[in-house]
Design a protein around this motif. Sequence first.
Motif, PDB file in Angstrom:
ATOM      1  N   THR A   2       0.860  -1.171   0.000  1.00 44.36           N
ATOM      2  CA  THR A   2       0.000   0.000   0.000  1.00 44.36           C
ATOM      3  C   THR A   2       0.901   1.227   0.000  1.00 44.36           C
ATOM      4  OG1 THR A   2      -1.679  -1.184   1.249  1.00 44.36           O
ATOM      5  CG2 THR A   2      -1.822   1.199   1.261  1.00 44.36           C
ATOM      6  N   GLY A   3       0.564   2.210  -0.826  1.00 47.11           N
ATOM      7  CA  GLY A   3       1.419   3.387  -0.912  1.00 47.11           C
ATOM      8  C   GLY A   3       0.682   4.571  -1.495  1.00 47.11           C
ATOM      9  N   ILE A   4       1.449   5.495  -2.069  1.00 50.72           N
ATOM     10  CA  ILE A   4       0.874   6.749  -2.554  1.00 50.72           C
ATOM     11  C   ILE A   4       0.937   6.867  -4.071  1.00 50.72           C
ATOM     12  CG2 ILE A   4       1.348   7.971  -0.395  1.00 50.72           C
ATOM     13  CD1 ILE A   4       3.819   9.198  -1.787  1.00 50.72           C
ATOM     14  N   GLY A   5       1.230   5.772  -4.763  1.00 54.33           N
ATOM     15  CA  GLY A   5       1.267   5.806  -6.213  1.00 54.33           C
ATOM     16  C   GLY A   5       2.549   6.358  -6.800  1.00 54.33           C
ATOM     17  N   VAL A   6       3.648   6.201  -6.068  1.00 51.94           N
ATOM     18  CA  VAL A   6       4.948   6.695  -6.526  1.00 51.94           C
ATOM     19  C   VAL A   6       5.962   5.568  -6.384  1.00 51.94           C
ATOM     20  CG1 VAL A   6       6.817   8.348  -6.156  1.00 51.94           C
ATOM     21  CG2 VAL A   6       4.433   9.064  -5.860  1.00 51.94           C
ATOM     22  N   LEU A   7       6.765   5.362  -7.423  1.00 56.39           N
ATOM     23  CA  LEU A   7       7.850   4.393  -7.393  1.00 56.39           C
ATOM     24  C   LEU A   7       9.133   5.148  -7.078  1.00 56.39           C
ATOM     25  CD1 LEU A   7       8.065   1.334  -7.962  1.00 56.39           C
ATOM     26  CD2 LEU A   7       8.761   1.903 -10.284  1.00 56.39           C
ATOM     27  N   ASP A  31       7.910   3.683   5.378  1.00 57.88           N
ATOM     28  CA  ASP A  31       7.174   4.679   6.161  1.00 57.88           C
ATOM     29  C   ASP A  31       5.882   5.096   5.469  1.00 57.88           C
ATOM     30  OD1 ASP A  31       7.113   6.123   8.596  1.00 57.88           O
ATOM     31  OD2 ASP A  31       7.618   7.959   7.523  1.00 57.88           O
ATOM     32  N   LEU A  32       5.843   5.000   4.148  1.00 55.92           N
ATOM     33  CA  LEU A  32       4.645   5.382   3.400  1.00 55.92           C
ATOM     34  C   LEU A  32       3.658   4.231   3.242  1.00 55.92           C
ATOM     35  CD1 LEU A  32       6.231   7.561   0.570  1.00 55.92           C
ATOM     36  CD2 LEU A  32       4.921   8.366   2.546  1.00 55.92           C
ATOM     37  N   ALA A  33       4.051   3.034   3.676  1.00 53.28           N
ATOM     38  CA  ALA A  33       3.165   1.867   3.557  1.00 53.28           C
ATOM     39  C   ALA A  33       2.180   1.867   4.715  1.00 53.28           C
ATOM     40  CB  ALA A  33       3.995   0.584   3.529  1.00 53.28           C
ATOM     41  N   ARG A  34       1.215   2.781   4.660  1.00 53.83           N
ATOM     42  CA  ARG A  34       0.228   2.927   5.723  1.00 53.83           C
ATOM     43  C   ARG A  34      -0.992   2.039   5.461  1.00 53.83           C
ATOM     44  NH1 ARG A  34       1.628   7.963   8.067  1.00 53.83           N
ATOM     45  NH2 ARG A  34       3.857   8.287   7.590  1.00 53.83           N
ATOM     46  N   GLU A  35      -1.906   2.068   6.407  1.00 55.56           N
ATOM     47  CA  GLU A  35      -3.153   1.344   6.225  1.00 55.56           C
ATOM     48  C   GLU A  35      -3.970   1.991   5.110  1.00 55.56           C
ATOM     49  OE1 GLU A  35      -5.342   1.069   9.816  1.00 55.56           O
ATOM     50  OE2 GLU A  35      -3.822  -0.102  10.882  1.00 55.56           O
ATOM     51  N   GLY A  92      -6.442   3.916   3.094  1.00 55.17           N
ATOM     52  CA  GLY A  92      -7.297   5.047   3.423  1.00 55.17           C
ATOM     53  C   GLY A  92      -6.704   6.057   4.377  1.00 55.17           C
ATOM     54  N   SER A  93      -5.552   5.737   4.992  1.00 53.41           N
ATOM     55  CA  SER A  93      -4.934   6.695   5.914  1.00 53.41           C
ATOM     56  C   SER A  93      -4.212   7.784   5.137  1.00 53.41           C
ATOM     57  CB  SER A  93      -3.957   5.970   6.845  1.00 53.41           C
ATOM     58  OG  SER A  93      -2.905   5.375   6.103  1.00 53.41           O
ATOM     59  N   GLN A  94      -4.059   8.932   5.776  1.00 50.22           N
ATOM     60  CA  GLN A  94      -3.440  10.077   5.110  1.00 50.22           C
ATOM     61  C   GLN A  94      -2.020  10.308   5.616  1.00 50.22           C
ATOM     62  OE1 GLN A  94      -6.209  13.420   5.563  1.00 50.22           O
ATOM     63  NE2 GLN A  94      -6.948  13.015   3.478  1.00 50.22           N
ATOM     64  N   VAL A  95      -1.191  10.834   4.731  1.00 47.31           N
ATOM     65  CA  VAL A  95       0.193  11.133   5.065  1.00 47.31           C
ATOM     66  C   VAL A  95       0.584  12.443   4.388  1.00 47.31           C
ATOM     67  CG1 VAL A  95       1.008   9.719   3.130  1.00 47.31           C
ATOM     68  CG2 VAL A  95       2.573  10.284   4.982  1.00 47.31           C
ATOM     69  N   VAL A  96       1.314  13.273   5.118  1.00 47.06           N
ATOM     70  CA  VAL A  96       1.773  14.563   4.598  1.00 47.06           C
ATOM     71  C   VAL A  96       3.209  14.390   4.098  1.00 47.06           C
ATOM     72  CG1 VAL A  96       2.235  16.976   5.123  1.00 47.06           C
ATOM     73  CG2 VAL A  96       0.273  15.812   6.180  1.00 47.06           C
TER      74      VAL A  96
END
Length: 434
Positions: A149-154, A203-207, A209-213
Amino acid sequence: MGETQKEKTGRVRLTKQAVTATLRERMRNRRIARALAFFMLVVLAFVGGFAVRSQVAFVASLGFPVEEGQATASQANKPLKTSYNSLTARLEEVEDLLTSNSMDDLDLGRATPVVMKALMESLDDPYAAYFDAERYAAYVKEATERSYTGIGVLFSEHDGRVYAADVFEGSEAESLGVAQGDFIEAIDGTSTEGWTSSEVINDLAREEGSQVVVSWMHPSSPDAQKGSSFTTTLTSHAFELPNVSTSLDDGVGYVRLRQISQNSSDLVKDAVSSLTAEGATAFVLDIRDNPGGYLTQAVDIACLFVQSGVIVEVETADGTTPKSATGTTITNAPLVVLANDYTSAAAEVLAAGLQGNQRATVVGQTTRGKGSVQVTRELTFGGGVRYTAAYYLTPLGASIDGVGVVPNVSLVSSDDSDMQLEVAVDTARSLAAR
């Protein structure tokens, strides 16, 4: 004449001051000696740890054959350590002199990270880093338990900095302006300076639906240290983009490989076999924006096309070790490799191996030039260190690191993806027509 009482008193005072100053100076010297002794003990353990780890074993861990007796010869050829040629010998000599004289105690927990960080920074290695016990535990967990799970960035690394190697089309990151080549600066307000790409991904592999800045820096050029900064608030999602995608265009089979994962050679093999059955007479292997991955898989993919010859050489402190083709290929059809300036690491090995054996025509841009191998070793006193252990060389023995793979057909612009693909397909089609 005899001394007066006043003169005697003054002389006593001066003597006491001199004694006090001498004692203070001795205590200060002892503290310095203890600090120096501690520093040398830590460095001794650090350097000694590497001394017992053969680079031959490291090369074997990459899947390269090790000849019988090579490890023994490697150790036998090492020079005898003396205080003239060895840091460990010098430290041991000074340690023996100081251990019986120091009186102060040191807080090892506070001093270790400071000393180790300074030691790693003294190396001319942008990827060198020290991990304390907590950070090392997180690094090991990332390697074995990572969620995708991530933010769509490699992500990938360049000179010790983590950047966006690819931004997934249609992702929230893309819509908020995150672009290929942007360096990551902070996550939830915590600076990522000195982090590895693995730490960022972890660190970006969150649950879901969770948000990250996430804070970014858009550089004026790939090597720029400064640029325009901006911050995004992103939602974690599970991305399931296929690692290999294919198509067929008038006899030219197209294979896109996003990254070199544990099963990439099997995926490429299946893709080429399927396209051949559909009538492909030439192929384009697209490794643009590919950040690399497993070296053994890169070699195995090259072996699908190369009958014989060296695919890559790995240079370590013990010498250079070649990896050659296995002799089993799946096609002799003309091949074009499409690469750009974000093609990196093991993906560059793949391009260089095919080009160096005159098996493929490379079209596009000079690749990233990340031709080094980093390893992370656990330390006996806790934590670990990361350092550059080897360099990739082309089949002709040329360096990839800092140089990249120069294409046979150079395309100046990196903005027009469709144009790049069109040139690659046309090149493959013309090769098939010969």
